[in-house]
Design an enzyme around this catalytic site. Sequence first.
Site, short mmCIF file in Angstrom:
data_model
loop_
_atom_site.label_atom_id
_atom_site.label_comp_id
_atom_site.label_asym_id
_atom_site.label_seq_id
_atom_site.Cartn_x
_atom_site.Cartn_y
_atom_site.Cartn_z
N LYS A 34 0.81 -1.22 0.00
CA LYS A 34 0.00 0.00 0.00
C LYS A 34 0.85 1.28 0.00
O LYS A 34 0.36 2.37 0.16
CB LYS A 34 -0.94 0.00 1.20
N CYS A 35 2.13 1.11 -0.23
CA CYS A 35 3.08 2.23 -0.24
C CYS A 35 3.00 2.97 -1.58
O CYS A 35 2.71 2.37 -2.62
CB CYS A 35 4.49 1.67 -0.03
N GLY A 36 3.27 4.25 -1.55
CA GLY A 36 3.31 5.04 -2.78
C GLY A 36 4.39 4.57 -3.75
O GLY A 36 4.34 4.88 -4.93
N LEU A 37 5.36 3.81 -3.26
CA LEU A 37 6.43 3.28 -4.09
C LEU A 37 6.13 1.86 -4.59
O LEU A 37 6.99 1.22 -5.18
CB LEU A 37 7.75 3.28 -3.31
N LYS A 38 4.90 1.39 -4.39
CA LYS A 38 4.56 0.00 -4.70
C LYS A 38 4.77 -0.39 -6.15
O LYS A 38 4.94 -1.57 -6.46
CB LYS A 38 3.12 -0.30 -4.28
#
Length: 160
Positions: A34-38
């Site tokens: 769920k990270c913006g870097l996913k």
Amino acid sequence: MGVYDFNVTTINQEKQSLRDYEGDVLLIVNTATKCGLKNQFNGLQQLHDTYKDQGFTVLGFPSNQFLNQEPGTDEDINQTCQMNFGVTFPLFSKINVNGKNAHPLFTYLTQEAPGVMGGKIKWNFTKFLINRQGEVVERFAPKTEPEKIEEFIKEQLEKS
């Protein structure tokens, strides 16, 4: 001591020794779906696919220590990684990467390559490149795209 001296738990709850990867070049990454870097999952998978036949493996270690970006169960994480990102590289059970409950592997990695945070993991998708002898040779920041690591991987693969 090197990374091969550690035991881990797979995403399917099986005990595994990292000695199973002895002689491979590894990229060990703490991940979060769920990270913006996913979207880096895609680049990591591409690296894995491109170089796996040359003795390279990406190892993904989910962690929920950064803004609750990996709240699901291991089963949820595995399903999301496969369905949303096509991940086939090995994933492991969710762990802590910082603090007194940090997994010993990540304590070792951050001691060997402290980075700008002085031995702590700054965020999801911190990456550690491991040579064929099990030694940490490089640490990459969370925002470093997997494609930017490719030359470092090729360099390690060319060494025996």
